[in-house]
Design a protein around this motif. Structure first.
Motif, PDB file in Angstrom:
ATOM      1  N   UNK A  82       0.933  -0.982  -0.022  1.00 10.89           N
ATOM      2  CA  UNK A  82       0.330  -0.004  -0.003  1.00 10.89           C
ATOM      3  C   UNK A  82       0.999   1.213   0.109  1.00 10.89           C
ATOM      4  N   UNK A 142       2.661   1.677  -3.397  1.00  4.92           N
ATOM      5  CA  UNK A 142       1.627   2.164  -4.384  1.00  4.92           C
ATOM      6  C   UNK A 142       1.059   3.536  -4.063  1.00  4.92           C
ATOM      7  N   UNK A 143       0.858   4.139  -2.940  1.00  5.18           N
ATOM      8  CA  UNK A 143       0.080   5.393  -2.695  1.00  5.18           C
ATOM      9  C   UNK A 143       1.437   6.633  -2.885  1.00  5.18           C
ATOM     10  N   UNK A 144       2.665   5.878  -2.445  1.00  2.46           N
ATOM     11  CA  UNK A 144       3.527   7.016  -2.901  1.00  2.46           C
ATOM     12  C   UNK A 144       3.857   7.244  -4.151  1.00  2.46           C
ATOM     13  N   UNK A 202       1.875   6.739  -6.543  1.00  2.00           N
ATOM     14  CA  UNK A 202       0.914   7.304  -7.350  1.00  2.00           C
ATOM     15  C   UNK A 202       0.859   8.933  -7.074  1.00  2.00           C
ATOM     16  N   UNK A 203       1.104   9.361  -5.806  1.00  3.08           N
ATOM     17  CA  UNK A 203       1.422  10.490  -5.519  1.00  3.08           C
ATOM     18  C   UNK A 203       2.588  11.439  -6.118  1.00  3.08           C
ATOM     19  N   UNK A 204       3.683  10.693  -6.302  1.00  3.57           N
ATOM     20  CA  UNK A 204       4.805  11.044  -6.917  1.00  3.57           C
ATOM     21  C   UNK A 204       4.359  11.317  -8.338  1.00  3.57           C
ATOM     22  N   UNK A 217       1.529  11.952  -9.874  1.00  3.55           N
ATOM     23  CA  UNK A 217       0.701  12.832  -9.810  1.00  3.55           C
ATOM     24  C   UNK A 217       1.085  14.362  -9.624  1.00  3.55           C
ATOM     25  N   UNK A 218       2.008  14.353  -8.828  1.00  6.26           N
ATOM     26  CA  UNK A 218       2.671  15.727  -8.726  1.00  6.26           C
ATOM     27  C   UNK A 218       3.726  16.055  -9.770  1.00  6.26           C
ATOM     28  N   UNK A 219       4.507  15.009 -10.619  1.00  5.04           N
ATOM     29  CA  UNK A 219       5.017  15.226 -11.561  1.00  5.04           C
ATOM     30  C   UNK A 219       4.029  15.801 -12.691  1.00  5.04           C
ATOM     31  N   UNK A 253       1.163  17.270 -12.638  1.00  3.54           N
ATOM     32  CA  UNK A 253       0.549  18.598 -12.223  1.00  3.54           C
ATOM     33  C   UNK A 253       1.782  19.635 -12.238  1.00  3.54           C
ATOM     34  N   UNK A 254       2.889  19.424 -11.830  1.00  2.00           N
ATOM     35  CA  UNK A 254       4.036  20.462 -11.874  1.00  2.00           C
ATOM     36  C   UNK A 254       4.935  20.367 -13.055  1.00  2.00           C
ATOM     37  N   UNK A 255       5.182  19.212 -13.723  1.00  2.30           N
ATOM     38  CA  UNK A 255       6.142  19.181 -14.803  1.00  2.30           C
ATOM     39  C   UNK A 255       5.466  18.605 -16.078  1.00  2.30           C
TER      40      UNK A 255
END
Lengths: 142, 144
Positions: free
Chosen positions: A121, A124-126, A128-130, A132-134, A136-138
């Motif tokens: 878990x 997986x969530x790390x 998915x979050x990385x 997502x941030x990538x 959104x930001x790049x």
């Protein structure tokens, strides 16, 4: 963007969170998983409602101890727009319920007891979050 | 009974204080950790290391005692299977975490500051939990 960071303060803060998890485990025999505690309290109260409500009251009051010592609130910088926060909240609520835990239950408690499910878990969530941030930001460059 | 509730209250206080001290109540800092392609902020790794380390010590003590100090038995998950809800839920949670920088603990702990963005996030999070539970119940009854 934040450029300053203090490893000792981070370790100390983390240590307090770990102490909280250990205390709840050794006293009440329970996992300090925030999404589970809130979810059960809201959706299936009854037995266990009292300790869950007490834990949440403490969670909400804990930062006030920091305010009492430091004289100010810790920084809380929210940059996301309201629609994004709304969508994010829905995803976090549904996702933690479905996946049986969040950063505390799977992260702090699950990793500490070497739970296979929690390791999967957290990875997986790390990830998915990385991603997502990538995105959104790049992801979208003008 | 009262002792159990007081212990839970104390644990909650420690958790909230720890979040405030660690800097994890700041979504900007959390996103700085998740942004591996930007100017990376390693704070979250140190917080998690400190938390898991102390928490693991608690589990080692728990293994040596037959029952908790104030309760009849330990209530620790025993499942070992990796199923779709575990992974799917973690993906949804990760997307929401990455969009906002908030996970449940910090978002709740920050409520006292009364920031509108946090209030919206927490309200939506509770709604998401409720919807998810509703869907589960619907699926359980339709499968019968």
């Amino acid at each position: 963007m934040i450029t300053d960071w203090n490893p000792w303060q981070a370790l100390a803060g983390g240590g307090l969170i770990g102490l909280s998890a250990a205390l709840l485990l050794l006293s009440n025999g329970k996992i300090a998983g925030i999404s589970g505690i809130v979810g059960r309290l809201m959706l299936a109260p009854g037995e266990g409602a009292a300790w869950r409500a007490a834990f949440l009251a403490g969670l909400l009051s804990g930062p006030l101890l920091f305010v009492a010592f430091a004289g100010h609130w810790p920084d809380i910088g929210i940059d996301a727009s309201w629609p994004v926060l709304l969508a994010a909240g829905l995803l976090v609520g549904a996702g933690t319920r479905w996946g049986h835990g969040c950063t505390s239950g799977h992260g702090v408690c699950g990793l500490a007891r070497l739970s296979r499910r929690s390791m999967v878990a957290v990875a997986t969530f790390m990830a998915a979050a990385i991603v997502t941030v990538f995105v959104v930001r790049h992801g979208i460059q003008p | 009974m009262t002792a159990r509730i007081l212990a839970a209250l104390a644990a909650g206080l420690l958790f909230g204080l720890g979040l405030a001290v660690s800097g994890m109540m700041n979504p900007r800092r959390v996103l700085g950790f998740l942004d591996v392609a930007g100017s990376w902020d390693p704070t979250l790794a140190f917080v998690l290391a400190g938390a898991v380390g102390v928490s693991a010590a608690g589990y080692l003590v728990a293994r040596r005692i037959k029952r908790p100090w104030l309760a009849p038995s330990f209530d620790i998950p025993t499942r070992r299977d990796i199923d779709a809800p575990l992974v799917g839920g973690a993906i949804l949670f990760g997307i929401g975490w990455g969009l906002s920088g908030f996970c449940p603990g910090p978002a709740l702990a920050a409520l006292g500051a009364g920031l509108p963005g946090d209030l919206i996030f927490v309200a939506a999070m509770l709604a998401g939990m409720w919807i998810s539970a509703r869907l589960e119940r619907f699926r359980a009854t339709s499968q019968r």
